[in-house]
Design a protein around this motif. Structure first.
Motif, PDB file in Angstrom:
ATOM      1  N   THR A 113      39.551  34.546  23.606  1.00 57.33           N
ATOM      2  CA  THR A 113      40.352  35.525  24.358  1.00 57.33           C
ATOM      3  C   THR A 113      41.700  34.901  24.699  1.00 57.33           C
ATOM      4  O   THR A 113      41.774  33.829  25.311  1.00 57.33           O
ATOM      5  CB  THR A 113      39.649  35.934  25.662  1.00 57.33           C
ATOM      6  OG1 THR A 113      38.363  36.476  25.344  1.00 57.33           O
ATOM      7  CG2 THR A 113      40.476  36.972  26.414  1.00 57.33           C
ATOM      8  N   ALA A 114      42.780  35.588  24.281  1.00 61.86           N
ATOM      9  CA  ALA A 114      44.147  35.201  24.687  1.00 61.86           C
ATOM     10  C   ALA A 114      44.594  36.149  25.798  1.00 61.86           C
ATOM     11  O   ALA A 114      44.351  37.358  25.731  1.00 61.86           O
ATOM     12  CB  ALA A 114      45.104  35.276  23.503  1.00 61.86           C
ATOM     13  N   TRP A 115      45.256  35.619  26.803  1.00 62.18           N
ATOM     14  CA  TRP A 115      45.633  36.438  27.967  1.00 62.18           C
ATOM     15  C   TRP A 115      47.035  36.067  28.463  1.00 62.18           C
ATOM     16  O   TRP A 115      47.527  34.967  28.203  1.00 62.18           O
ATOM     17  CB  TRP A 115      44.615  36.278  29.104  1.00 62.18           C
ATOM     18  CG  TRP A 115      44.417  34.845  29.521  1.00 62.18           C
ATOM     19  CD1 TRP A 115      43.499  33.984  29.031  1.00 62.18           C
ATOM     20  CD2 TRP A 115      45.190  34.118  30.477  1.00 62.18           C
ATOM     21  NE1 TRP A 115      43.615  32.748  29.616  1.00 62.18           N
ATOM     22  CE2 TRP A 115      44.642  32.813  30.518  1.00 62.18           C
ATOM     23  CE3 TRP A 115      46.268  34.439  31.285  1.00 62.18           C
ATOM     24  CZ2 TRP A 115      45.177  31.830  31.350  1.00 62.18           C
ATOM     25  CZ3 TRP A 115      46.781  33.465  32.110  1.00 62.18           C
ATOM     26  CH2 TRP A 115      46.242  32.178  32.143  1.00 62.18           C
ATOM     27  N   VAL A 116      47.621  36.995  29.176  1.00 65.42           N
ATOM     28  CA  VAL A 116      48.917  36.780  29.806  1.00 65.42           C
ATOM     29  C   VAL A 116      48.913  37.541  31.138  1.00 65.42           C
ATOM     30  O   VAL A 116      48.387  38.656  31.218  1.00 65.42           O
ATOM     31  CB  VAL A 116      50.079  37.235  28.889  1.00 65.42           C
ATOM     32  CG1 VAL A 116      50.014  38.715  28.600  1.00 65.42           C
ATOM     33  CG2 VAL A 116      51.428  36.882  29.529  1.00 65.42           C
ATOM     34  N   GLU A 117      49.483  36.927  32.164  1.00 68.13           N
ATOM     35  CA  GLU A 117      49.589  37.542  33.493  1.00 68.13           C
ATOM     36  C   GLU A 117      51.051  37.520  33.924  1.00 68.13           C
ATOM     37  O   GLU A 117      51.700  36.468  33.824  1.00 68.13           O
ATOM     38  CB  GLU A 117      48.727  36.801  34.526  1.00 68.13           C
ATOM     39  CG  GLU A 117      47.248  37.014  34.336  1.00 68.13           C
ATOM     40  CD  GLU A 117      46.437  36.339  35.435  1.00 68.13           C
ATOM     41  OE1 GLU A 117      47.036  35.603  36.238  1.00 68.13           O
ATOM     42  OE2 GLU A 117      45.206  36.536  35.475  1.00 68.13           O
ATOM     43  N   ILE A 118      51.542  38.669  34.423  1.00 64.89           N
ATOM     44  CA  ILE A 118      52.943  38.789  34.849  1.00 64.89           C
ATOM     45  C   ILE A 118      52.968  39.484  36.213  1.00 64.89           C
ATOM     46  O   ILE A 118      52.401  40.574  36.347  1.00 64.89           O
ATOM     47  CB  ILE A 118      53.794  39.589  33.838  1.00 64.89           C
ATOM     48  CG1 ILE A 118      53.616  39.029  32.414  1.00 64.89           C
ATOM     49  CG2 ILE A 118      55.257  39.563  34.230  1.00 64.89           C
ATOM     50  CD1 ILE A 118      54.343  39.814  31.346  1.00 64.89           C
TER      51      ILE A 118
END
Length: 342
Positions: A113-118
């Motif tokens: 799982t690749a994730w990004v949080e902004i």
């Protein structure tokens, strides 16, 4: 029968190879990754901080993580600094230790799982649609290729800071701007100038008062004593010391001789300071003194020289008679009245 078996042995490998060749294209076709968008919290107040998270589940190469594109900015959105990463998955395998291993249980496989949080702030009320975040990834499989996609649109419910329930809230009345503190309202230049003027005025008053004070009147100058009066005063002071009574005959002879010499220097012009006894006697004769006075004074001077320099014995009565002789000589010079008083 033997011929059929030989034919089967020849045809069976061909069928297996054909099946493997037919299934190869399907194996090479990679499945697309699943995309999930999460908003925390799902309901926020106007301008409240929200975490926008996009997860890319499976279907991408772990050796080349996805490249996330910049979010779409608008007047209603304010994005922060992104934070991204990749969570490794697990393969299907059996449990190796413990009771679960004895029961034959196995771990289920989980994809990478690749994730990004902004961080996100929304400044628009109501149900706001947030455009999906674009990304590029390398598909997993035998023939990897670079693909582009976009996350689905997410919706966020934005509530006002004061809800309808707060419409009747009692607000504080309006107030004007706060007054400046007292030390900023004081006109310090005027205060300092006034203090300086007061100091100068005090100094001027002090100076004027000092000038008005009269100087003390000078004591009237005493009339100079005559040589005879000065000699008699010196004799009185010498008698008050009572040097003969203390046995100090040499000092008494010295002081008495000084009194006589000063009187003669002041009254007889022929004598000079520093004259020796013979010189003084000669000068007295030259000055016209009577022979009795010259003889009496010469005897006193010679006796005092022997007492001072030769330490000749001297008695108390002799010292008193010498004082009386000097006093009588001085008073005779003053006149008959003074001689009778002596």
């Amino acid at each position: 029968m033997k011929h059929a078996r030989a034919l089967a042995r020849r045809v069976l490998p061909l069928l297996v190879f054909a099946l493997a060749f037919a299934s190869a294209p399907e194996a090479q076709v990679a499945s697309a990754p699943q995309v999930r968008v999460i908003l925390r919290p799902a309901v926020a107040k106007l301008g409240e901080r929200v975490v926008y998270r996009v997860e890319l589940i499976g279907g991408f190469s772990v050796w080349q993580p996805p490249a996330w594109m910049a979010p779409d900015s608008g007047t209603a959105f304010s994005w922060g600094e992104p934070r991204q990463g990749v969570t490794k998955g697990h393969t299907f395998e059996g449990v190796r230790f413990g009771p679960r291993a004895r029961r034959g249980e196995a771990h289920t496989a989980t994809p990478d799982t690749a994730w990004v949080e902004i961080p996100l702030q929304v400044f628009e009320l109501g149900i706001v649609s947030i455009p999906g975040l674009g990304f590029r990834y390398q598909a997993s499989g035998a023939t990897p290729a670079i693909s582009s996609a976009r996350a689905p649109i997410a919706r966020l419910i934005v509530m006002p800071v004061l809800t309808a329930a707060d419409s009747n809230a009692t607000l504080r009345p309006l107030h004007g701007p706060l007054a400046a503190p007292w030390w900023e309202r004081v006109p310090w230049p005027w205060v300092i100038g006034g203090l300086l003027l007061l100091v100068l005025l005090a100094l001027a008053i002090r100076t004027l008062r000092r000038r008005r004070v009269k100087a003390p009147a000078a004591a009237p100058a005493r009339a100079p004593l005559s040589p005879a009066a000065a000699a008699l005063q010196a004799l009185a002071e010498l008698r008050a010391l009572d040097l003969p009574g203390q046995g100090r005959f040499s000092e008494h002879a010295f002081r008495l001789g000084q009194i006589l010499r000063r009187y003669l220097e002041a009254t007889v012009s022929a004598t000079h300071p520093g004259d020796t006894t013979p010189e003084l006697v000669r000068h007295l004769r030259e000055a016209g003194l009577s022979s009795d006075d010259v003889k009496r004074l010469a005897g006193l001077l010679r006796v005092w020289d022997r007492v001072k320099f030769a330490r000749e014995a001297f008695t108390h009565d002799e010292a008193v008679r010498a004082e009386s002789a000097v006093e009588g000589f001085v008073r005779r010079a003053l006149g008959p009245a003074s001689a009778e008083a002596a």
